[in-house]
Each structure stands twice: as C-alpha cells, then as structure tokens.
Design a protein around this motif. Structure first.
Motif, PDB file in Angstrom:
ATOM      1  N   UNK A 159      68.819 -25.407 -16.176  1.00  0.00           N
ATOM      2  CA  UNK A 159      70.117 -25.215 -15.536  1.00  0.00           C
ATOM      3  C   UNK A 159      70.919 -26.508 -15.534  1.00  0.00           C
ATOM      4  N   UNK A 190      80.361 -12.215 -17.611  1.00  0.00           N
ATOM      5  CA  UNK A 190      81.347 -13.124 -17.035  1.00  0.00           C
ATOM      6  C   UNK A 190      82.623 -12.422 -16.576  1.00  0.00           C
ATOM      7  N   UNK A 233      76.325 -15.946 -15.998  1.00  0.00           N
ATOM      8  CA  UNK A 233      76.660 -16.096 -14.582  1.00  0.00           C
ATOM      9  C   UNK A 233      77.552 -17.302 -14.333  1.00  0.00           C
ATOM     10  N   UNK A 246      63.704 -18.479 -20.561  1.00  0.00           N
ATOM     11  CA  UNK A 246      64.037 -18.580 -19.132  1.00  0.00           C
ATOM     12  C   UNK A 246      65.371 -17.907 -18.825  1.00  0.00           C
ATOM     13  N   UNK A 247      65.671 -16.842 -19.538  1.00  0.00           N
ATOM     14  CA  UNK A 247      66.874 -16.061 -19.280  1.00  0.00           C
ATOM     15  C   UNK A 247      68.167 -16.844 -19.483  1.00  0.00           C
ATOM     16  N   UNK A 285      64.050 -13.155 -10.661  1.00  0.00           N
ATOM     17  CA  UNK A 285      64.824 -12.933 -11.873  1.00  0.00           C
ATOM     18  C   UNK A 285      65.774 -11.753 -11.736  1.00  0.00           C
ATOM     19  N   UNK A 328      67.225 -10.718  -9.001  1.00  0.00           N
ATOM     20  CA  UNK A 328      68.151 -10.932  -7.889  1.00  0.00           C
ATOM     21  C   UNK A 328      67.985  -9.912  -6.791  1.00  0.00           C
ATOM     22  N   UNK A 380      68.884  -3.952 -15.916  1.00  0.00           N
ATOM     23  CA  UNK A 380      67.491  -3.974 -15.454  1.00  0.00           C
ATOM     24  C   UNK A 380      66.926  -2.561 -15.365  1.00  0.00           C
ATOM     25  N   UNK A 415      80.149  -8.877  -9.028  1.00  0.00           N
ATOM     26  CA  UNK A 415      79.059  -9.575  -9.715  1.00  0.00           C
ATOM     27  C   UNK A 415      77.729  -8.892  -9.470  1.00  0.00           C
ATOM     28  N   UNK A 416      76.944  -8.750 -10.515  1.00  0.00           N
ATOM     29  CA  UNK A 416      75.599  -8.210 -10.351  1.00  0.00           C
ATOM     30  C   UNK A 416      75.454  -6.768 -10.805  1.00  0.00           C
ATOM     31  N   UNK A 461      75.637 -15.344  -6.219  1.00  0.00           N
ATOM     32  CA  UNK A 461      76.380 -15.325  -7.474  1.00  0.00           C
ATOM     33  C   UNK A 461      77.836 -14.958  -7.244  1.00  0.00           C
ATOM     34  N   UNK A 488      63.825 -12.859 -23.259  1.00  0.00           N
ATOM     35  CA  UNK A 488      64.416 -13.580 -22.130  1.00  0.00           C
ATOM     36  C   UNK A 488      63.388 -14.277 -21.266  1.00  0.00           C
ATOM     37  N   UNK A 489      62.131 -13.891 -21.360  1.00  0.00           N
ATOM     38  CA  UNK A 489      61.132 -14.672 -20.621  1.00  0.00           C
ATOM     39  C   UNK A 489      60.929 -16.010 -21.315  1.00  0.00           C
ATOM     40  N   UNK A 522      83.600 -17.579 -10.726  1.00  0.00           N
ATOM     41  CA  UNK A 522      84.931 -18.171 -10.742  1.00  0.00           C
ATOM     42  C   UNK A 522      86.013 -17.098 -10.703  1.00  0.00           C
ATOM     43  N   UNK A 563      71.600 -15.025 -19.320  1.00  0.00           N
ATOM     44  CA  UNK A 563      72.066 -14.656 -17.981  1.00  0.00           C
ATOM     45  C   UNK A 563      72.610 -15.885 -17.251  1.00  0.00           C
ATOM     46  N   UNK A 573      72.264  -5.017 -12.753  1.00  0.00           N
ATOM     47  CA  UNK A 573      71.556  -3.900 -12.122  1.00  0.00           C
ATOM     48  C   UNK A 573      71.399  -2.756 -13.139  1.00  0.00           C
ATOM     49  N   UNK A 602      79.963 -17.942 -16.104  1.00  0.00           N
ATOM     50  CA  UNK A 602      81.311 -17.565 -16.494  1.00  0.00           C
ATOM     51  C   UNK A 602      81.621 -17.678 -17.976  1.00  0.00           C
TER      52      UNK A 602
END
Lengths: 364, 331
Positions: A338, A153, A229, A221-222, B313, B315, A166, A158-159, B324, A217-218, B329, A225, A163, A231
């Motif tokens: 979600x 957050x 995401x 359903x994560x 998953x 992205x 993963x 972001x991301x 995202x 996490x599978x 925010x 994350x 990365x 926040x």
C-alpha cells in the motif's frame, strides 16, 4: 475420476463447468489462502516462485478433499513453468500422494503430444459442442472482471461492486455445468450494469507482468482492488480468455497478437519464455493509450520478468509514463504494498498537476 | 500567555517513532526521536504526554498528520487530518529544506528508498523489494553483535584506513562474511567501514538500479546519523552528499507540512492531548472463519469501543465502519 486443477484467479469458473460437462466429478480446491501457501512451501523447493508453491498447496488441499486426478497445463518456452507439471508430479509422488496427473502442453509443441495427454480427459466426448460454449463463457467472465475494474473507482455507493463480485465468486462454486454458470454470469452482468456511476474523469493504471501473479488476487495481495479503491481504473494485459486466445487459438490460426507483434519489434523479437514480450509490448501500448501509470507485478525469482524489468529500465527515457515494479513473494502483509502504491499514485497526481510544463513528464 | 499555534507530525516506523511540532512559520519547535521497541501505542502516548507536560494549555494544535508503517494506528489514536505514505512525506520535507534537491537517499529501519525530484516534483522513486538487507535494522544488529552502541558505529568506522571487502548482497551472507573476516583478525573499524561500503554498494546496485543519481543529494532517515555511511556513499558515488540538520525526523516534518496544507490551519480533527493520554488503546486479532480466505482480522479498540478494523479482504468487518467511504474521493 475426481478431477481437480490449480487455482488462478477466476480460472475455476471455466475449468469446473468444462469438466462437469465432460462428465467428471470436479473438486475445486479451497481458494488460495495463507494455509495453501503454507502447505505449498512445505513441499516445494525453496527458491521456486510463489505460483508453484500455491499450485502444490491447491493440489494437496484438493487431494485431502478426495480428488484423484490433477489436470495441469504445461508451459511455453524456457520459463520454469514448462516443467512445473512434471516436477509437481514427482513432488506429489515423493510425498506419498496417490494421484494421477495429466499435463496438457500447449498446441505449438505438436498436436500428437497434446492429443495423447488431453485424450485422457477429453476422449469420446463431443468437444465441438462444448468448447465454443466454454470459450464464450471465459469471455463473459473476463468482461465481468473488466467491468468491476471500471466501476470500482466510479460507483456512487462504495463497496457495492465488491459485494456483487464476491457473491459471484462464491456462487460460482455452487453451480453445475455450463448452463448454470452462464446464467449466473448473465445475472451478475445485469447487477453490475445497474450500479450507479458517478461520472468522473478517472485516470487509468495499466497492470503488466507475470500471468499468475497479475490474475490471481491472493498472489498479488489484491492490488487491483487497492488501486481501484484509491480512485483509479485498472486495466491489465492478461486475462484468462487472452491466455486461451494466445496459446490455443492463435497457434491454430497461425495468427499473432498484433499488439505484441508491433510493440515488441526491435526490442525483443524472440520468445524468452513466460510473458516477458507481452509485458514490454503492453507497457508501450498502455503508454500510447495515455494511461497515467504502469504497474509491473511479478513473483520473486521469475526469470522472464526480470529480463522484462531490465528492458523497461532501459526504455525509461522513451516511456513517458511512470512505472512501478512490485515483486511478490510470501509476504503476508499488504502495508508495504500500500505504501508503494500510494506513493506511486501521489507521484502521478503531482506530475499531472504540473503537466502544463511538458518537460516534466520526462524521466530525467 | 500567548497561544503557540502548531502542527503536529507523527512518523511511526518499525524502529523509531518521531514526533515534531512545527509552528506557523514552519520553524521546528520540538523534535522527538524515540525507539518504537515494538510498542507503538505506548510510545506515542508517552511522547505526547511529554509534550503536554512541557507546554500544557499554551499549545494549540491546528493540524496533525501521520506517516510511517504505523500511520493508520497513529491516525486513529490522535485523530489525524492527513495520513500519507512515508515516501511522499520524506520528499515533502526534503524539498522544504533544499528546494532544488534532485535525489533523496532515505534509509530507515526496514526500508530503504530513493526519491528522484525535479523542479520540486517527485518524478520517480524506488524502494527495497522483499528483503531488508542494507537497512538500519541490519546495522543495528551487527553493532550489537560487536558490542558497540549503534550511536558510536559511525565514529569508529570512519577511522578505518583499510576497509575490508564484505559481501553485502544479503544480510545473512554479509553476517557470515563479517564473522569470517573477524576471525582472520581484521580491526573492528575496518570491518565496520567495509560493512558501510557494502551497504552503500548494495543500495546503488539494487534500490537505485537504473536511476540517474544527480546532485544535490540529500541523505536522511535514522541511518544518516552514521557519518561512516555518508562517507561510504560519497566514496561509492563520487559525489557530495548533504545530511540535513533534522535528518532523523524528516518524515514527521514532511507530514506536518502536509497536514498544514490540508487543514490550512482552520479545523483539525485532533482529539486533544488529554483525551489521547487518558484513553486505553488495545489491539486484538482473530482469524475469520466465515470463508476459506481465513483472513487475519485486526481490531483496534479505544476504551473498549471498536474504532477500526484491518485485514479482512471482503470488508465484512471494515465496511461497517465505512472506511472506504471516507477515503473515497467521490464524496
């Protein structure tokens, strides 16, 4: 012997180097995916929980890749996990898979049992040299996960964190032995430390529940994350190193988790299996640490967690923090999840906006 | 000719698609409830085309919101200013109509929810987990099986004087129980009201488990059209239940109100009716083979341009669109 083991989140990062260090060839099953679950469903009883089905899926996929020995941990207490190893052994035998299964029971079932099974894998090896290294590796890997939860957050771009994370998870499959894994972990830690952070007041969400579904996490359903995401910082009560502490080290030292001891007192004094006591105790602990909300995750038909859910429902007036229960099963879409999480976080926001009016924080 | 300044609320659910137009004073100018029939894109385009035909240039949209399970799709199609879950939207609408409301019972096509409100703030909510027994789709299916139009189910059921006890815990068991009771020769009305009672009991003991239900209670969502369900809830709860005038489009009203709050009527992302109606929207899916996660990736095209991607998953695909980043925010 070509050894394999079931997946549970980042467990493979510890199990793989351990067995490699012991001199075995290790076959890591493909990460949990829909195909794994599909295969697992074919061989499993219908109303068994999702972790069981994923385990079977992992085993079958690993056997197809050439594994001939499965190492599985046994259970603790009256939760069904206790007989998973035995049941899975029979299922695989019936399905015609020629495979040896080693089920290691936790220490508090008697040291002889532990030694006879574990001896098949660990015999004649210098465990004293290896185990502390594995333990510190487990701690390091969990620290990375915690760091990811902290950064998600807060990161500026972001991301980036995902990365790095993963990549870490994919690279971990390519390492061999403890040393290489440790180097990768250290490198990842450095990368994460260099992520630019926007200093912001981020609310914390605690995650409690059944160990497999909150770590993998599978299976969930994560969820971490998704919340990250949106926040919010996520903290959960169970990590792989916690499991090692709680089931392998504390019994040896005749010690108990102090949080559980203190917060489950008068509510649930006896072990009813699984991690129901931990769920309740940590829900109260998160509340005492001023978390903004608690998410309780468990698989459908999980007995200990259903008990924990009812107990938490009774504690509602006492717990002044919003609580969301998420039941996971073979759902393939995360839209419903979600929706629930978004609504839950909206609820937290609207409550905290008006938190000047202290009475509003109570449930009724 | 005066401009009509309006806020558009879109709620795409599994069963129905609802669209409302709210004027600046929060009056409902237009409310449309149609069946989604599994084709959300076409249905939404058709409804918007209807609106455009009726008002033409006179209509000015100052804010758009999308909610429901098809909210992401709708948001990209129309250019929504706000995208929110249906729980928040329903609560917003309920508070708008009855400010002192304490409990919202909402039953839709696939979901049933309870929302507890205190001093105009949502304090707790719950939704059905895993199964959809006790939701609109199940009633729909049973009405169809008995050859009764779903709209008439309520008026027939309410005539019952001697309802049959039906096991409503699970839709499959309820159905076989119903068939069994039919073969014994019970009246349709008794079976149907028995079914409504079973659903109400199921709702109270599952969705609303552990929650204190306090008055005023408001019952909304498509199923609230069924007067027998209202009666069943009143019988089970022993409390009075209010069904608001616009019960079936409450989600859309709520999201229109939220869009109004968000844009404050200043700048809207709305693409314009012309643009939406003349666009060709298309969804294509494929299974990604890059890693062993094998995600099912969904791509959404507007006039053959890729405008959104869901489902990966890692992205790999969606991050290039910076979804995202927009949602963050921090920015």
């Amino acid at each position: 012997m070509k050894i394999t083991f079931p997946h549970m989140g980042n467990l493979y990062m510890i199990a793989k180097p351990l067995f490699e260090e012991l001199g075995f060839e290790v076959i890591v099953p493909p990460p949990n995916n829909r195909k794994t679950l599909e295969i697992g469903k074919n061989y499993s009883p219908e109303f068994i929980c999702m972790p069981f089905k994923l385990n079977i899926g992992n085993f079958v996929q690993a056997i197809e890749m050439g594994a001939d020995t499965i190492v599985m941990f046994g259970g603790c207490g009256p939760c069904r996990f206790g007989y998973y190893g035995a049941l899975q052994k029979e299922i695989l035998k019936d399905a015609g898979f020629d495979v040896q299964m080693i089920v290691i029971e936790p220490l508090h079932y008697g040291i002889e049992n532990f030694l006879s099974e574990a001896g098949k894998v660990f015999a004649k090896k210098n465990l004293i040299g290896i185990l502390p290294k594995i333990y510190s590796l487990a701690k390091m890997i969990d620290r990375i996960e915690k760091r990811v939860h902290f950064l998600r957050p807060r990161e500026m771009v972001k991301g980036n964190v995902d990365r790095i994370y993963n990549r870490f998870r994919i690279e971990a499959l390519k390492t061999k032995g403890i040393e290489q894994m440790k180097k990768l972990t250290e490198a990842t830690t450095v990368l994460l430390d260099n992520v630019y952070v926007v200093d912001e007041n981020v609310k914390k969400i605690g995650i409690v529940g059944e160990i497999y579904t909150i770590i993998d996490d599978f299976a969930n359903l994560n969820i971490e994350k998704i919340i990250g995401d949106m926040g919010y910082e996520v903290e959960r009560n169970l990590y792989i190193s916690y499991w090692i502490d709680n089931h392998l080290i504390y019994p040896l030292l005749r010690k108990k988790d102090l949080v559980v001891k203190r917060y489950s007192k008068d509510i649930m004094e006896n072990l009813i299996g699984g991690h129901a006591r931990e769920t309740i105790a940590y829900a109260k602990w998160f509340e005492s640490k001023y978390f903004a909300g608690i998410v309780h995750v468990f698989p459908l038909t999980c007995m200990p967690e259903i008990v924990a859910k009812s107990v938490l429902a009774d504690l509602r007036n006492e717990l002044r923090v919003p609580l969301l229960h998420i039941v996971v099963d073979e759902m393939e879409s995360d839209v419903g999840l979600k929706t629930r999480l978004e609504a839950f976080l909206d609820l937290i926001e609207s409550r905290s906006e008006k938190s000047g009016q202290a009475k509003l924080l109570s449930w009724n | 000719m005066d401009k009509l300044n309006c806020f558009l609320g879109i709620d795409i659910g599994s069963v129905s698609t609802n669209v409302v137009l709210l004027d600046e004073n929060n009056n409902i100018v237009e409310s449309i409830y149609v069946r989604t029939e599994g084709r959300p894109i076409e249905v939404l385009q058709k409804v918007l085309a209807q609106l455009y035909q009726k008002y033409e240039e006179r209509l000015k949209i100052s804010g758009v919101g999308a909610t429901g399970s098809g909210r992401n799709l709708a948001a990209i199609m129309v250019g929504a200013d706000t995208v929110k879950n249906e729980i928040t939207a329903h609560a917003k609408a309920a508070i708008h109509f009855i400010p002192n409301v304490r409990t919202v019972i909402e039953i839709g096509g696939q979901d049933s929810k309870i929302i507890l409100i205190k001093n105009e703030i949502v304090v707790d909510f719950a939704m059905n987990t895993i199964c959809a027994a006790g939701t609109g789709s199940f009633l729909d299916r049973q009405a169809e099986r008995l050859n009764i139009p779903i709209e008439r189910l309520g008026e027939i059921a309410i005539k019952s004087k001697n309802p049959v006890r039906i096991a409503g815990r699970c839709a499959v068991f309820a159905e076989s129980d119903m068939i069994h009771k039919q073969q014994l020769g019970h009246l349709s009305e008794d079976i149907l009201f028995g079914l409504c009672l079973a659903l109400a009991r199921n709702y109270i003991s599952n969705v609303a488990k552990g929650k204190t239900i306090e008055e005023p209670i408001i019952f909304q969502g498509g199923v609230a059209a069924n007067i027998a369900m209202k009666k069943a809830f009143e019988q089970v709860l022993q409390k009075e239940i209010v069904v608001p005038q616009y019960f079936n489009v409450m989600g859309a009203i709520g999201i229109a109100l939220l869009a109004k709050e968000k844009t404050k009527g200043l700048i809207s992302n709305f693409k314009g009716f012309d643009c939406i109606n003349n666009s060709k929207f298309e969804t294509r899916g494929f299974e990604c083979k890059e890693c062993s996660n094998n995600c099912e990736v969904v791509e959404f095209y507007n006039n053959n341009n890729l405008v959104a991607t869901w489902g990966d998953r890692c992205q790999r695909y969606s991050s290039s669109k910076n979804h995202h980043v927009e949602k963050s925010k921090n920015l």
